[in-house]
Write an enzyme that holds these catalytic residues in place. Structure first.
Site, PDB file in Angstrom:
ATOM      1  N   LYS A  43       0.844  -1.184   0.000  1.00  0.00           N
ATOM      2  CA  LYS A  43       0.000   0.000   0.000  1.00  0.00           C
ATOM      3  C   LYS A  43       0.884   1.240   0.000  1.00  0.00           C
ATOM      4  O   LYS A  43       2.022   1.178   0.459  1.00  0.00           O
ATOM      5  CB  LYS A  43      -0.976   0.010   1.169  1.00  0.00           C
ATOM      6  CG  LYS A  43      -0.443  -0.392   2.530  1.00  0.00           C
ATOM      7  CD  LYS A  43       0.698   0.354   3.135  1.00  0.00           C
ATOM      8  CE  LYS A  43       0.454   1.810   3.374  1.00  0.00           C
ATOM      9  NZ  LYS A  43       1.709   2.506   3.858  1.00  0.00           N
TER      10      LYS A  43
ATOM     11  N   TYR B 289      -3.535   4.134   6.848  1.00  0.00           N
ATOM     12  CA  TYR B 289      -3.980   3.122   7.800  1.00  0.00           C
ATOM     13  C   TYR B 289      -5.245   3.581   8.521  1.00  0.00           C
ATOM     14  O   TYR B 289      -6.163   2.784   8.751  1.00  0.00           O
ATOM     15  CB  TYR B 289      -2.883   2.848   8.827  1.00  0.00           C
ATOM     16  CG  TYR B 289      -1.697   2.094   8.285  1.00  0.00           C
ATOM     17  CD1 TYR B 289      -1.761   0.727   8.046  1.00  0.00           C
ATOM     18  CD2 TYR B 289      -0.506   2.751   8.016  1.00  0.00           C
ATOM     19  CE1 TYR B 289      -0.678   0.023   7.550  1.00  0.00           C
ATOM     20  CE2 TYR B 289       0.600   2.059   7.522  1.00  0.00           C
ATOM     21  CZ  TYR B 289       0.505   0.704   7.293  1.00  0.00           C
ATOM     22  OH  TYR B 289       1.592   0.019   6.800  1.00  0.00           O
TER      23      TYR B 289
END
Length: 355
Positions: free
Chosen positions: A98, A185
């Site tokens: 990511k 996140y």
């Protein structure tokens, strides 16, 4: 399943390659690096044959290696698209770190490339495979303490004073600063735990004036996400504060505190509630599991079973759509709204016993 690890930086060396020792369905079968000495040393350590070691120019020869079923892209964000598309062209399934790309446009192109090649694309959202976060999801899903009302998510860390030499401070390589690196996140976990997509975002952004590290990317972002159910997530991320990766979930009849929620290890989970007129707070103790091994094994099982990953490319694309709205809101000072979307099937393919 044999994986090729593409990029031998700190994450690969300190977390991913050691995690294979705890995998039940995956092994390192090939390595890709632009540093020959490092490549040779790591290959020897993990028993990867010389014929399965590649530099970036010879990457496409992975197509001739039957031992490699998937590649794990662990490169700077700005390189993700190229190597995801090259992996797909080589006929290999793709697990990509990511954020998926630098922006939504690139993410769409990567999803399309993998669809054309009939290979799976999974984003390495390790938090969605981490036991403490899955336990929090279980508590929310069961509904014993009522609806999820709010969330406070903080993911901050300091960066080196010479960070101008770091790829994370170059927009072409990173796509942005703290937001796509560590703020992601907070965003993704809010979506994961609620099972909803935001309908509004309102954001503020700050970078210290004259600091060369933030000439191209931001230092600090604060953003609020509002969801269809009324759930509100307040998120804060920065490269300028002492390391802290904390999450609090407010339910109607309980509070879930999660110190170290986004760290590689050391997660904790505490449940507070009112019981018989008394405020009680207790720790929920879980057996340790390696979140990297869990995500890698999930990808391996998806290949073995020909099933869709729980965090597919579309999951990464949605985060890019929201992050771009966060930047627009910060620039305008106004909220950005989204059309309502169907509730996500957040419980699809969860590990046995989670719910």
């Amino acid at each position: 399943m044999g994986f090729a690890i593409v990029g031998l930086g700190r994450l690969s060396l300190e977390e991913l390659l050691p995690a294979f020792a705890e995998c039940g369905f995956a092994k390192p079968a090939a390595l890709v690096s632009g540093t020959p000495d490092k490549l040779q040393a790591v290959a020897k350590q993990y028993g990867v044959p010389e014929a399965s070691c590649y530099d970036y120019a010879s990457f496409d020869r992975l197509s001739d290696n039957p031992d490699v079923k998937a590649v794990y892209i662990v490169l700077p964000n700005g390189m993700h698209r190229e190597y995801v598309e090259r992996a797909a062209a080589a006929g290999k399934h793709v697990l990509c770190e990511k954020p998926l790309a630098n922006n939504a446009e690139e993410a769409r192109a990567m999803i399309a490339a993998c669809e054309r090649a009939a290979v799976k694309l999974m984003v390495a959202y390790r938090i969605q495979y981490q036991p403490h976060n899955l336990a929090a999801l279980r508590i929310i899903r069961r509904g014993d303490f009522g609806r999820l009302v709010g969330m406070t998510a903080v993911n901050v860390q300091t960066v080196a004073a010479n960070g101008t030499q770091q790829w994370r401070h170059k927009k072409a390589m990173a796509g942005g600063g703290a937001l796509p690196d560590i703020g992601l996140y907070c965003l993704n976990t809010a979506r994961f735990l609620s099972g909803e997509e935001p309908v509004q975002v309102h954001a503020n952004l700050f970078s210290p004036e004259g600091d060369a590290r933030y000439a191209e990317v931001e230092e600090t972002v604060s953003f609020t996400l509002r969801f269809p159910s009324g759930f509100i997530a307040n998120c804060f991320t920065s490269y300028g504060a002492r390391d802290d990766k904390y999450q609090r979930l407010n339910l109607a009849a309980a509070t879930i505190d999660m110190p170290n929620a986004y760290k590689y290890q050391g997660q904790e989970l505490y449940l507070a509630r009112n019981l018989d007129g008394q405020d009680q707070r207790g720790a929920i103790i879980l057996p340790p599991k390696n979140q990297f091994a869990e995500e890698i094994d999930h990808m391996a099982r998806c290949i073995l079973q020909d099933s869709r990953p729980r965090t597919p490319g579309e999951e990464g694309l949605q985060d890019h759509v929201v992050m771009e709205a966060i930047y627009r809101s910060a620039a305008s000072g106004q909220p950005v709204t989204f059309p309502p979307q169907p509730r996500r099937d957040m419980f699809r393919s969860l590990p046995d016993g989670i719910l």
